[in-house]
Motif scaffolding. Structure first.
Motif, short mmCIF file in Angstrom:
data_model
loop_
_atom_site.label_atom_id
_atom_site.label_comp_id
_atom_site.label_asym_id
_atom_site.label_seq_id
_atom_site.Cartn_x
_atom_site.Cartn_y
_atom_site.Cartn_z
N LYS A 56 9.92 1.22 -5.75
CA LYS A 56 11.26 0.68 -5.50
C LYS A 56 11.30 -0.83 -5.71
O LYS A 56 12.25 -1.37 -6.28
N MET A 57 10.24 -1.52 -5.27
CA MET A 57 10.16 -2.97 -5.46
C MET A 57 10.19 -3.30 -6.95
O MET A 57 10.90 -4.23 -7.37
N MET A 58 9.43 -2.57 -7.75
CA MET A 58 9.41 -2.83 -9.19
C MET A 58 10.78 -2.58 -9.80
O MET A 58 11.24 -3.35 -10.66
N GLN A 59 11.46 -1.53 -9.37
CA GLN A 59 12.79 -1.22 -9.91
C GLN A 59 13.80 -2.31 -9.56
O GLN A 59 14.58 -2.75 -10.43
N LEU A 60 13.78 -2.77 -8.31
CA LEU A 60 14.70 -3.84 -7.90
C LEU A 60 14.38 -5.14 -8.64
O LEU A 60 15.30 -5.86 -9.06
N SER A 61 13.09 -5.42 -8.80
CA SER A 61 12.70 -6.63 -9.52
C SER A 61 13.16 -6.57 -10.98
O SER A 61 13.66 -7.58 -11.53
N GLY B 35 0.79 -1.22 0.00
CA GLY B 35 0.00 0.00 0.00
C GLY B 35 0.82 1.28 0.00
O GLY B 35 0.25 2.36 -0.07
N ASP B 36 2.15 1.16 0.08
CA ASP B 36 3.02 2.34 0.10
C ASP B 36 3.58 2.55 -1.31
O ASP B 36 4.39 1.75 -1.79
N LYS B 37 3.17 3.63 -1.97
CA LYS B 37 3.52 3.83 -3.37
C LYS B 37 5.03 3.91 -3.60
O LYS B 37 5.54 3.25 -4.52
N PRO B 38 5.79 4.70 -2.81
CA PRO B 38 7.25 4.72 -3.03
C PRO B 38 7.88 3.34 -2.88
O PRO B 38 8.79 2.98 -3.63
N SER B 39 7.39 2.54 -1.91
CA SER B 39 7.92 1.20 -1.72
C SER B 39 7.60 0.31 -2.92
O SER B 39 8.44 -0.50 -3.35
#
Length: 228
Positions: free
Chosen positions: A115-120, A108-112
């Motif tokens: 970041k998750m999508m970028q790391l993935s 539910g945290d948009k910045p997180s």
């Protein structure tokens, strides 16, 4: 002792294993010890041949219990977990997740999420599969919940296959909000053939197609006679 072993594996293999495959396989063994030492816990894994050893893929699995983590480590295949950030703060297990460089997420945290999508994406670019629970959280009653878009948007952007993974039997090991692990368990992991995303250009259509595949296979597996 197992965490100390993880530190040793990490220290010895990091110079030549930049994607952490060896440490991940050690972590698979760590998780599978629960099944190896408990004669009343049984795990069957089918379809491992559909999993890539090298090359990007997005693995998506239904989510019924904390036991899902244990059984999915039984794939013994390289991948990076996407897991809620709170798990990374757990003593020993969370520290091992950090050593493995799994991908944290605050739901539910948009910045997180960004970041998750970028790391993935970075792991996929390096040929390392990602494993996600598209329901976002565990099902309280074992029924398949609606899927979120993240895994499917990721696969479409990176043009990599989606691999559906179906879990049965894990809801009875430690259900959501449950506090006691069951004495016996018969768990089954079925890896389905990869879904080629080249035939899709819409996240919603891809998401619902994969969900239908998982729902149908889950229903089929649950209709089979119980194993002794």
């Amino acid at each position: 002792m197992l965490f100390l072993g993880a530190i040793v594996v990490w220290a010895v293999t990091t110079p030549f294993d930049r994607n952490g495959r060896v440490l991940h396989l050690y972590s698979c063994f760590w998780a599978q010890l629960y099944f190896y030492v408990n004669p009343l816990w049984h795990l069957r894994v089918d379809g491992r041949e559909h999993l890539p050893w090298h090359g990007p893929a997005v693995l998506v699995a239904n989510h019924e219990s904390l036991g899902d983590i244990l059984v999915l480590f039984g794939l013994y295949s390289p991948f990076k977990w996407v897991s809620k950030q709170a798990n990374f703060r757990l003593p020993l297990i969370g520290w091992n997740m950090r050593l493995n460089r799994y991908v944290p997420l605050v739901r539910g945290d948009k910045p997180s999420i960004i970041k998750m999508m970028q790391l993935s994406e970075r792991w996929l670019e390096r040929g390392v599969p990602i494993l996600m629970f598209p329901e976002g959280t565990r099902s309280a009653d074992g029924q398949l919940k609606p899927f979120k878009d993240g895994a499917f948007a990721l696969a479409l952007k990176m043009r990599c296959p989606i691999i559906p993974v179906v879990l049965t039997g894990t809801a009875r090991v430690l259900p959501k909000h449950g506090l006691v692990m069951q004495t016996s368990a018969h768990c089954h992991v079925q890896v389905m053939p990869p879904v080629d995303v080249s035939g899709f250009d819409d996240v919603t259509v891809l998401r619902e197609h994969v969900r239908d595949l998982i729902a149908a296979e889950k229903a089929r597996l649950e209709s089979l006679p119980a194993r002794a």
